[in-house]
Write an enzyme that holds these catalytic residues in place. Structure first.
Site, PDB file in Angstrom:
ATOM      1  N   GLU A  44      41.981  40.583  42.869  1.00 55.41           N
ATOM      2  CA  GLU A  44      43.393  39.751  43.518  1.00 55.41           C
ATOM      3  C   GLU A  44      44.156  39.126  42.325  1.00 55.41           C
ATOM      4  OE1 GLU A  44      44.386  40.357  46.488  1.00 55.41           O
ATOM      5  OE2 GLU A  44      42.771  39.722  48.095  1.00 55.41           O
ATOM      6  N   HIS A  99      47.032  44.159  44.191  1.00 52.23           N
ATOM      7  CA  HIS A  99      45.486  44.093  43.666  1.00 52.23           C
ATOM      8  C   HIS A  99      45.198  45.781  43.359  1.00 52.23           C
ATOM      9  CE1 HIS A  99      44.445  44.301  48.048  1.00 52.23           C
ATOM     10  NE2 HIS A  99      44.131  45.486  47.658  1.00 52.23           N
ATOM     11  N   ASN A 106      49.808  42.994  47.337  1.00 54.38           N
ATOM     12  CA  ASN A 106      50.300  41.832  46.441  1.00 54.38           C
ATOM     13  C   ASN A 106      49.862  42.385  45.038  1.00 54.38           C
ATOM     14  OD1 ASN A 106      47.452  42.191  46.605  1.00 54.38           O
ATOM     15  ND2 ASN A 106      46.899  40.153  46.998  1.00 54.38           N
ATOM     16  N   ASP A 158      34.866  49.181  45.398  1.00 54.72           N
ATOM     17  CA  ASP A 158      34.503  47.942  46.031  1.00 54.72           C
ATOM     18  C   ASP A 158      33.987  48.223  47.170  1.00 54.72           C
ATOM     19  OD1 ASP A 158      37.003  49.199  47.110  1.00 54.72           O
ATOM     20  OD2 ASP A 158      38.383  47.585  46.582  1.00 54.72           O
TER      21      ASP A 158
END
Ligand code: GLP
Length: 253
Positions: free
Chosen positions: A142, A137, A135, A66
């Protein structure tokens, strides 16, 4: 499956050894690589071992997961800069075999399609290194990201921006969006190693165990991968049920 190590030093040894074995087996390997605090001790150990063993790493290809939208490769907080600092410069890479999404690409959607296509042209990722967000990811996929997604632009969640603000200067604004490999790009890798360290990952690791595969906790998709391992230190494993913690202690730890 899990592998639980005593600390981040033993994890760095294990992951570095694994990478080195894979590269010795196939010097032209295509690696998927990650950024973030978790990877720093791992890359430091890997660089050290490559030097000690005088391993030829010049033929490997890497694809990063990313990059932030809006940051140039020269921006000190870009993932391109992170990779140069922690891996590419110490290993003497000139970047010609090291691909990252371009945070300044004009036509982002087109760029994403090209990035997924480029991975496929290289035969796909053979070994994918992953961290995990608080979370759940992976990359910047996400919660809620479809499992069949390819490289795409994502709006970062508030939690992710807060988590990652520690890498930016005090008053700097964390970018609101990013380009990430998709869930399917990641799952196409032949082998996956996800590393989670520290107390801040304990809750999401416990959720991984409690839940079936769900897009709400993106990394649960790894349960469906035939060759995925989750490597934890004691802190990240601390909220797992005791029997699991016993069962998955790494043998030589
Ligand atoms: C970041 C990155 C991920 C990384 C994860 C964990 O947002 N996009 O690729 O694996 O979150 O980061 P850290 O290792 O700093 O906890």
């Amino acid at each position: 499956m899990f592998l639980i190590f005593p600390d981040t030093v033993s994890i760095a040894d294990y992951v570095s050894d694994t990478l080195i074995n894979r590269i010795k087996n196939k010097p032209q390997i295509v690696l998927g690589v990650a950024t973030g605090g978790t990877m720093e001790p791992i890359y430091a150990r890997f660089v050290e071992q490559v030097r000690q063993q005088q391993l030829d790493v010049s033929q490997l290809t890497s694809f990063n997961l990313d990059e932030y939208v809006g940051l140039s490769a020269d921006h000190p907080k870009s993932y391109a800069a992170y990779m140069r600092q922690h891996l590419f410069d110490p290993l003497g890479f000139d970047g010609s075999r090291n691909y990252l999404p371009d945070g300044l690409a004009q036509r982002l959607d087109e760029h994403c399609l090209e990035y997924s296509a480029k991975m496929q042209q290289h035969g796909g990722i053979e070994f994918q290194l992953l961290g995990v967000g608080g979370n759940g990811h992976i990359g910047f996929n996400e919660p809620g990201t479809p499992f069949d997604s390819r490289c795409h632009v994502v709006q970062l969640s508030e939690q992710t921006r807060i988590d990652n603000s520690r890498f930016f200067a005090e008053n700097a604004i964390v970018p609101a969006s990013a380009i990430t490999m998709g869930m399917q790009d990641i799952m196409d890798a032949q082998e996956i190693l996800l590393v989670a360290t520290g107390q801040s990952k304990a809750a999401i690791v416990a959720e991984y165990v409690k839940n079936d595969i769900t897009a709400d906790i993106p990394f649960t998709v790894l349960k469906r991968h035939p060759k995925a391992k989750i490597v934890l230190d004691q802190a990240a494993a601390s909220l797992l049920p005791e029997d699991l913690r016993q069962r998955y202690q790494a043998i030589n730890s």
